[in-house]
Design a protein around this motif. Structure first.
Motif, mmCIF file in Angstrom:
data_model
loop_
_atom_site.group_PDB
_atom_site.id
_atom_site.type_symbol
_atom_site.label_atom_id
_atom_site.label_comp_id
_atom_site.label_asym_id
_atom_site.label_seq_id
_atom_site.Cartn_x
_atom_site.Cartn_y
_atom_site.Cartn_z
ATOM 1 N N UNK A 190 -9.703 -1.333 -5.084
ATOM 2 C CA UNK A 190 -8.934 -1.855 -6.216
ATOM 3 C C UNK A 190 -7.434 -1.761 -5.988
ATOM 4 N N UNK A 191 -6.978 -0.638 -5.419
ATOM 5 C CA UNK A 191 -5.552 -0.434 -5.196
ATOM 6 C C UNK A 191 -5.066 -1.043 -3.882
ATOM 7 N N UNK A 192 -5.964 -1.653 -3.111
ATOM 8 C CA UNK A 192 -5.561 -2.299 -1.868
ATOM 9 C C UNK A 192 -5.227 -1.318 -0.759
ATOM 10 N N UNK A 193 -5.895 -0.160 -0.736
ATOM 11 C CA UNK A 193 -5.610 0.858 0.266
ATOM 12 C C UNK A 193 -6.614 0.859 1.417
ATOM 13 N N UNK A 194 -7.854 0.506 1.139
ATOM 14 C CA UNK A 194 -8.885 0.566 2.172
ATOM 15 C C UNK A 194 -8.521 -0.311 3.366
ATOM 16 N N UNK A 195 -8.662 0.279 4.568
ATOM 17 C CA UNK A 195 -8.424 -0.465 5.794
ATOM 18 C C UNK A 195 -6.976 -0.596 6.202
ATOM 19 N N UNK A 196 -6.054 -0.029 5.419
ATOM 20 C CA UNK A 196 -4.635 -0.146 5.759
ATOM 21 C C UNK A 196 -4.194 0.999 6.671
ATOM 22 N N UNK A 197 -3.156 0.743 7.430
ATOM 23 C CA UNK A 197 -2.560 1.775 8.275
ATOM 24 C C UNK A 197 -1.974 2.881 7.400
ATOM 25 N N UNK A 198 -1.484 2.518 6.244
ATOM 26 C CA UNK A 198 -0.909 3.487 5.309
ATOM 27 C C UNK A 198 -1.936 4.540 4.917
ATOM 28 N N UNK A 199 -3.136 4.110 4.572
ATOM 29 C CA UNK A 199 -4.188 5.053 4.172
ATOM 30 C C UNK A 199 -4.676 5.866 5.359
ATOM 31 N N UNK A 200 -4.758 5.228 6.534
ATOM 32 C CA UNK A 200 -5.197 5.942 7.739
ATOM 33 C C UNK A 200 -4.237 7.079 8.062
ATOM 34 N N UNK A 201 -2.929 6.820 7.960
ATOM 35 C CA UNK A 201 -1.939 7.858 8.242
ATOM 36 C C UNK A 201 -2.000 8.973 7.207
ATOM 37 N N UNK A 251 0.824 -1.209 0.000
ATOM 38 C CA UNK A 251 0.000 0.000 0.000
ATOM 39 C C UNK A 251 0.858 1.259 0.000
ATOM 40 N N UNK A 252 1.976 1.234 0.715
ATOM 41 C CA UNK A 252 2.868 2.393 0.781
ATOM 42 C C UNK A 252 3.423 2.732 -0.596
ATOM 43 N N UNK A 253 3.888 1.713 -1.317
ATOM 44 C CA UNK A 253 4.439 1.947 -2.656
ATOM 45 C C UNK A 253 3.357 2.383 -3.637
ATOM 46 N N UNK A 254 2.193 1.732 -3.575
ATOM 47 C CA UNK A 254 1.090 2.097 -4.472
ATOM 48 C C UNK A 254 0.662 3.545 -4.244
ATOM 49 N N UNK A 255 0.479 3.927 -2.980
ATOM 50 C CA UNK A 255 0.053 5.290 -2.675
ATOM 51 C C UNK A 255 1.107 6.309 -3.092
ATOM 52 N N UNK A 256 2.376 5.963 -2.923
ATOM 53 C CA UNK A 256 3.452 6.855 -3.325
ATOM 54 C C UNK A 256 3.414 7.108 -4.835
ATOM 55 N N UNK A 257 3.179 6.049 -5.613
ATOM 56 C CA UNK A 257 3.076 6.203 -7.065
ATOM 57 C C UNK A 257 1.869 7.044 -7.442
ATOM 58 N N UNK A 258 0.764 6.831 -6.744
ATOM 59 C CA UNK A 258 -0.450 7.592 -7.042
ATOM 60 C C UNK A 258 -0.241 9.073 -6.738
ATOM 61 N N UNK A 259 0.391 9.362 -5.602
ATOM 62 C CA UNK A 259 0.665 10.767 -5.252
ATOM 63 C C UNK A 259 1.573 11.420 -6.283
ATOM 64 N N UNK A 260 2.636 10.722 -6.672
ATOM 65 C CA UNK A 260 3.578 11.288 -7.635
ATOM 66 C C UNK A 260 2.951 11.462 -9.013
ATOM 67 N N UNK A 261 1.932 10.656 -9.310
ATOM 68 C CA UNK A 261 1.239 10.776 -10.588
ATOM 69 C C UNK A 261 0.215 11.906 -10.575
#
Length: 260
Positions: free
Chosen positions: A214-225, A191-201
Motif C-alpha cells: 500500500x505504501x509503495x515500499x515492497x521491492x524498493x532499494x529504500x526498504x532493502x537498505x 519510498x524514502x519520504x514515505x518511510x521517513x514519515x512512517x519512522x517519525x510517526x
C-alpha cells in the motif's frame, strides 16, 4: 478551507474557527484527462520531476491531480475519524457523475480563467446549477467512502463548533509509478519520504505485508537498505523488534515467490 468571519454563532466561540465554505470539485484537469496528445506528455514530464522532498507534501498533491485516462482506474477515499453530524458539514458527491464525465467535458470547453486559477483542478462555481445536484453522505466515525476520481465531490459547509476530521486517500496502480516518470528514481524518492514519515510517526514496526504494498515500499532499494540497517543492529546484540520478525517473514516470502 477554514476561515473566520462575523457570522459565527454568538453562543459558540468555536463556530467561526471551524466554519468552512461549500465546495464541489474534481482533483484533476478534466480536459487534460482525455487529451492523448501534448498534455499527456506534459503530465509525464511533471511526474518525472517529482522529488518528494517537500515536507509540506505538495509533490503528493501534484501526483494526486496529475492523472489522464490512459493511467486506468484511480480511486479516492475519505476515512472519517469522528462522528459527522449534519451541522458539521461533511462529504458531498454528485452521484453517478463519473458515468457522464467524458460526455460533459467533451461538450463544455475549458475555462481559461479557471485553469489559470485552479491548475490541475476543476471547481464548480457557486452559481452553477450543478451545485443543486450535490448530495451529502452521512458518515460515522471509522467509516470510509470510496469513489472514482472522475466523480465530482466536495464538502458541505461546517456550521457547528465541531472539527470535521477526515483522512483523504488515493489509490492507483503501481504500474503508473513504473511507467510514468524516470523509473526507478521516482519510486525510490517517494519510498524514502514515505518511510521517513512512517519512522517519525513511530509505527514502522506495525507495517504489515499489505502495508508494504500500500505504501509503495515492497521491492524498493529504500526498504532493502532499511532491512539491512536492522540486520546490522541485530548483529550488535540489540533485541529483536517486530521489524526484525517482519524482515524475516519478508525474506521468507520472497524466497517462496522465487521458487514458484
Amino acid at each position: 478551507e477554514e476561515f473566520k468571519d462575523g457570522t459565527a454563532d454568538e453562543n459558540s466561540s468555536h463556530t467561526g474557527r471551524w466554519k468552512t465554505r461549500r465546495n464541489l470539485h474534481l482533483d484533476m484537469d478534466p480536459w487534460q484527462y482525455y487529451d492523448g496528445g501534448s498534455d499527456t506528455n506534459a503530465v509525464s514530464q511533471r511526474l518525472k520531476e517529482l522529488k518528494y522532498e517537500d515536507y509540506n507534501l505538495t509533490n503528493f498533491s501534484q501526483e494526486n491531480n496529475d492523472v489522464v485516462q490512459s493511467f486506468g482506474l484511480s480511486v479516492q477515499a475519505i476515512l472519517n475519524v469522528n462522528e459527522n453530524l449534519d451541522a458539521d458539514g461533511g462529504t458531498l458527491v454528485i452521484p453517478g457523475f463519473h458515468r457522464y464525465h467524458e460526455a460533459f467535458f467533451t461538450q463544455h470547453c475549458s475555462n481559461a480563467t479557471q485553469k489559470a486559477k485552479f491548475a490541475s483542478r476543476f471547481l464548480v462555481d457557486e452559481c452553477n446549477p450543478m451545485q443543486n445536484l450535490g448530495q451529502r453522505v452521512p458518515m460515522r466515525a471509522g467509516s470510509m467512502l470510496v469513489w472514482d476520481q472522475r466523480l465530482i465531490h466536495g464538502s458541505a459547509p461546517n456550521k457547528s463548533s465541531n472539527c470535521r476530521f477526515g483522512i483523504p486517500i488515493r489509490v492507483f496502480a503501481k504500474r503508473i509509478l513504473e511507467r510514468e516518470g524516470n523509473y526507478p528514481s521516482r519510486m525510490e524518492a517517494r519510498a524514502t519520504t514515505v518511510l521517513d514519515f512512517i519512522e517519525k510517526s513511530g509505527f514502522v514496526d506495525e507495517i504489515s505485508d499489505t502495508g508494504l504494498e500500500t505504501f509503495g515500499l515492497r521491492g524498493t532499494e529504500t526498504w532493502r537498505k532499511y532491512l539491512e540497517k536492522l540486520e546490522r543492529s541485530e548483529k550488535k546484540g540489540h533485541k529483536k523488534t517486530d521489524s526484525q520478525h517482519m524482515k524475516e517473514n519478508y525474506v521468507s516470502q520472497t524466497r517462496d515467490e522465487d521458487n514458484l
